[in-house]
Design an enzyme around this catalytic site. Structure first.
Site, PDB file in Angstrom:
ATOM      1  N   LYS A  49       0.812  -1.220   0.000  1.00 24.30           N
ATOM      2  CA  LYS A  49       0.000   0.000   0.000  1.00 24.30           C
ATOM      3  C   LYS A  49       0.845   1.268   0.000  1.00 24.30           C
ATOM      4  CE  LYS A  49      -3.682  -2.587   0.277  1.00 24.30           C
ATOM      5  NZ  LYS A  49      -3.074  -3.927   0.442  1.00 24.30           N
ATOM      6  N   TYR A 263     -12.591 -14.257   3.973  1.00 25.75           N
ATOM      7  CA  TYR A 263     -11.530 -13.270   4.123  1.00 25.75           C
ATOM      8  C   TYR A 263     -10.949 -13.314   5.538  1.00 25.75           C
ATOM      9  CZ  TYR A 263      -9.206  -8.768   4.606  1.00 25.75           C
ATOM     10  OH  TYR A 263      -8.275  -7.786   4.856  1.00 25.75           O
ATOM     11  N   TYR A 289      -3.228 -12.041   3.037  1.00 20.75           N
ATOM     12  CA  TYR A 289      -3.000 -11.748   1.620  1.00 20.75           C
ATOM     13  C   TYR A 289      -1.862 -12.587   1.035  1.00 20.75           C
ATOM     14  CZ  TYR A 289      -6.177  -7.798   1.897  1.00 20.75           C
ATOM     15  OH  TYR A 289      -7.300  -7.030   2.052  1.00 20.75           O
TER      16      TYR A 289
END
Length: 334
Positions: A49, A263, A289
């Site tokens: 990010k 998730y 992730y």
């Protein structure tokens, strides 16, 4: 592509390393596996990010913002990096944390990324899963304006056409590294979630005519939904760059077979992958992730999916801080 015409602030340690994983490659008996170390971007323990935030935070400053508002799951890597970027740039940070994981442990709600969010002084607001966060962030923005501030909303994952520029740049950077060492990359694999990383990479690769197929390993949504989200953002990003039409629908490929129960919910494959990389290569991957994407890569290599390849590149998106939040769920004795 002239990325220098877009506002950008310096947040990341770039270029990140491009390294081979010889012990993992030998263990799997497949192609040589390389890793692009975007866990080494530097900001608040690093992660993907940060590249996106270089462009998004520059846009916030261009708009005169003094307060950044963003959203993420409780153990969001994006929130952690955004909070740190706000500290570096002298901005306030309002965070909307979504409780996506059912029955979280105490470590999940208090350690890992959440601990770092608090260290960076972000104001954390908690919401149930499924909240309408567009409306919720707009409400917080109104609150900031009523108090005399100037808000700027950053979407989850910093995944919009501005943030995706960070991964257009990553594609350019990686191809320069490969060219410098004479490395031919046959396949590129990355996690795909909020879509900005996947979309930016595919735009960069296609605009350069790199000829490298990119596979996203999904961590959340079903395949059709994920591919559609990535394609829409890739088209928007390409248009924003002034390169319309470079991405076709068939260029966007996701494999969403490794999400598991949902998730942020650990899987046996993720657990094996995280332990294998730690013990074979001394590298840390996160449970949400990069760990699930790595599990997908390992399984696909075992199934012969890359039998035609000499070199496969895996993008390490960071996130090892979340390991502490999942300490009670990792099977360390395997």
């Amino acid at each position: 592509m002239l990325l220098s015409r877009f506002p950008r602030v310096s947040l990341a340690h770039l270029p990140t390393p491009l390294e081979p994983l010889p012990r993992l490659s030998e263990h799997l008996g497949g192609p040589t596996i390389w890793v692009k170390r975007d866990d080494c971007t530097g900001l608040a323990t690093g992660g993907n990010k940060t590249r996106k935030l270089e462009y998004v935070m520059a846009d916030a400053l261009e708009h005169g913002a003094d307060t950044v508002i963003t959203v993420g799951a409780v153990q969001s890597n994006h929130v952690r990096q955004t909070a740190a970027a706000c500290c570096k740039l002298g901005l306030r940070c309002e965070v909307l944390l979504e409780h996506r994981v059912a029955d979280p442990s105490a470590s999940y709600t208090a350690s890992g990324n959440v601990l770092l969010d608090r260290l960076f002084g972000a104001n954390l607001r908690e919401y149930p899963g499924g909240t309408d966060f567009d409306k919720a962030m707009a409400d917080v923005a109104d609150e900031v304006r009523d108090a005399g501030g100037e808000p700027y909303i950053v979407p989850g994952g910093a995944s919009n056409r501005i943030g995706a520029l960070g991964y257009v740049n990553c594609a350019l950077e990686t191809m320069a590294q490969a060219n410098e060492r004479g490395l031919v990359i046959d396949h590129w694999v990355s996690a795909t979630g909020s879509a900005g990383t996947h979309a930016g990479l595919i735009v960069g690769l296609k605009a350069m005519h790199a000829g490298i197929p990119l596979l996203g390993i999904g961590v959340n949504a079903p395949r059709e939904e994920q591919e559609s989200k990535v394609f829409d953002l890739a088209v928007e990003t390409a248009d924003y760059l002034g390169a319309p039409g470079v991405v076709e629908r068939g260029d966007v490929v996701a494999n969403c077979d490794y999400v598991g129960p949902g998730y942020g919910v650990p899987t046996d494959g993720m657990n094996e992958a995280v332990l294998k990389l730690a013990r074979l290569e001394g590298l840390l991957f996160d449970p949400v992730y990069s760990g699930k994407a790595l599990a997908g890569l390992i399984d696909l290599i075992r199934k012969g999916a890359f039998a035609d390849a000499s070199n496969v590149l895996f993008l390490h998106t960071g996130g090892s801080a979340a390991l502490f939040a999942y300490a009670d769920q990792l099977e360390l004795d395997i």
